[in-house]
Enzyme design. Sequence first.
Site, PDB file in Angstrom:
ATOM      1  N   GLU A 177       0.673  -1.257   0.046  1.00 34.33           N
ATOM      2  CA  GLU A 177      -0.162  -0.068   0.306  1.00 34.33           C
ATOM      3  C   GLU A 177       0.432   0.972  -0.157  1.00 34.33           C
ATOM      4  O   GLU A 177       1.073   1.775   1.100  1.00 34.33           O
ATOM      5  CB  GLU A 177      -1.070   0.071   1.348  1.00 34.33           C
ATOM      6  CG  GLU A 177      -1.962   1.210   1.250  1.00 34.33           C
ATOM      7  CD  GLU A 177      -2.400   1.178   2.657  1.00 34.33           C
ATOM      8  OE1 GLU A 177      -2.888   0.188   2.960  1.00 34.33           O
ATOM      9  OE2 GLU A 177      -4.150   2.157   2.749  1.00 34.33           O
ATOM     10  N   LYS A 219      -2.220  -2.276  -2.947  1.00 32.89           N
ATOM     11  CA  LYS A 219      -3.404  -1.177  -2.864  1.00 32.89           C
ATOM     12  C   LYS A 219      -2.995   0.199  -3.136  1.00 32.89           C
ATOM     13  O   LYS A 219      -2.181   0.684  -1.406  1.00 32.89           O
ATOM     14  CB  LYS A 219      -3.440  -1.374  -0.849  1.00 32.89           C
ATOM     15  CG  LYS A 219      -5.003  -0.603  -0.474  1.00 32.89           C
ATOM     16  CD  LYS A 219      -5.485  -1.765   0.755  1.00 32.89           C
ATOM     17  CE  LYS A 219      -5.893  -0.291   2.090  1.00 32.89           C
ATOM     18  NZ  LYS A 219      -7.078  -1.001   2.804  1.00 32.89           N
TER      19      LYS A 219
HETATM   20  P1  13P Z   1      -9.122   4.331   3.836  1.00 34.00           P
HETATM   21  O1  13P Z   1      -9.504   4.124   2.708  1.00 34.00           O
HETATM   22  O2  13P Z   1      -9.639   5.187   5.241  1.00 34.00           O
HETATM   23  O3  13P Z   1      -7.949   4.862   3.398  1.00 34.00           O
HETATM   24  O4  13P Z   1      -8.332   2.888   4.671  1.00 34.00           O
HETATM   25  C1  13P Z   1      -7.606   2.388   4.156  1.00 34.00           C
HETATM   26  C2  13P Z   1      -6.843   1.576   4.126  1.00 34.00           C
HETATM   27  O5  13P Z   1      -6.094   0.609   5.095  1.00 34.00           O
HETATM   28  C3  13P Z   1      -5.784   2.819   5.093  1.00 34.00           C
HETATM   29  O6  13P Z   1      -4.536   2.110   5.877  1.00 34.00           O
END
Ligand code: 13P
Length: 339
Positions: A177, A219
């Site tokens: 991510e 992600k």
């Molecule tokens: P949000 O969808 O609120 O941005 O959170 C996703 C997430 O896992 C943040 O690390």
Amino acid sequence: MNQQMLRETAKQLVANNKGLLAMDESNPTCYKRFADLGIPQTLEARRAYRELIVTTPGLADCISGAILYDETIHQKTIDGTPFLKIIMDAGIIPGIKVDTGAKPLAGSPGEKVTEGLDGLRDRLAEYSKLGLRFAKWRAVIAVGAGMPGKACLEANAHALARYAALCQEAGLVPIVEPEVLMQGDHTLERCRDVSEETLRTVFEQLYTQGVVLEGMILKPSMVLPGSVCQQQYSINEVADATVLCLLRAVPAAVPGIAFLSGGQSAEFASARLNAMNIRFKGRMPWQLAFSFARAIQQPAMEIWRGEGANIVRAQEALLYRARCNSAARRGEYNSDHVI
Ligand code: 13P
């Protein structure tokens, strides 16, 4: 490393128009959201809120996996059933956030690097024994004057790749991510350029560290204008900028891309995902899915407000947003009617 198992898990996480539910807020983040709504900032309130989420009937129809927080995997419902058992019995794959947060990056004012590699191999072995099948690590990339710098991009990409390699060694699918933050007045085009550079840097490091692309999920953030950008962009402009950027920078071997919501409203997050799946149908090599926290949870949390009497309505709101996002994967989301 059992590559076949990793591939199967990664595929399952993005199959059947489902997506991930992120419920892995750290305690400070969870408390901040509770405080905004006047919910008590207590351990019991966190437990009760997560019980509300995991016991929502029908969630597994649109949610493939849930990203948990270390505290949550040891918690139980009020009648003593472990959350992990409830999730697994429902057919939802459990995963876990394993980074320990983004900390200031020395020498790069305003930028952060995510920590958590020390001792990670041992923690992953424990998580694997508990039945967790994937993990998550979030890097944050700020956009601004002179940001992101090379030091920030490379340090974060390196950490993401080392985390991902350790996950795969332990048999867990890494959710990689890299979040390009929305804060700022930058344009959509600037976010697109930063996102492309970020992704290229991340995939170079994933290659260097020997990460099996078929056994991971990306992600990313959507390509969005900054939160205080003067210029407005349509849903279709955001959808096009996002997918064109991903097509350039994400190898086709990656089975799925599951967006974070990043502070967009729940409606925008669904509408933009929907537009991407309509406009690029049949032209994307990966599944385009969701891994939202706020864009699924926020309406439910606002209804709940810590009151037992509101649980059923809050669960309905949670399920509704999960279904909206599953519809968005099919290109069938319509904010005007109940799906
Ligand atoms: P949000 O969808 O609120 O941005 O959170 C996703 C997430 O896992 C943040 O690390």
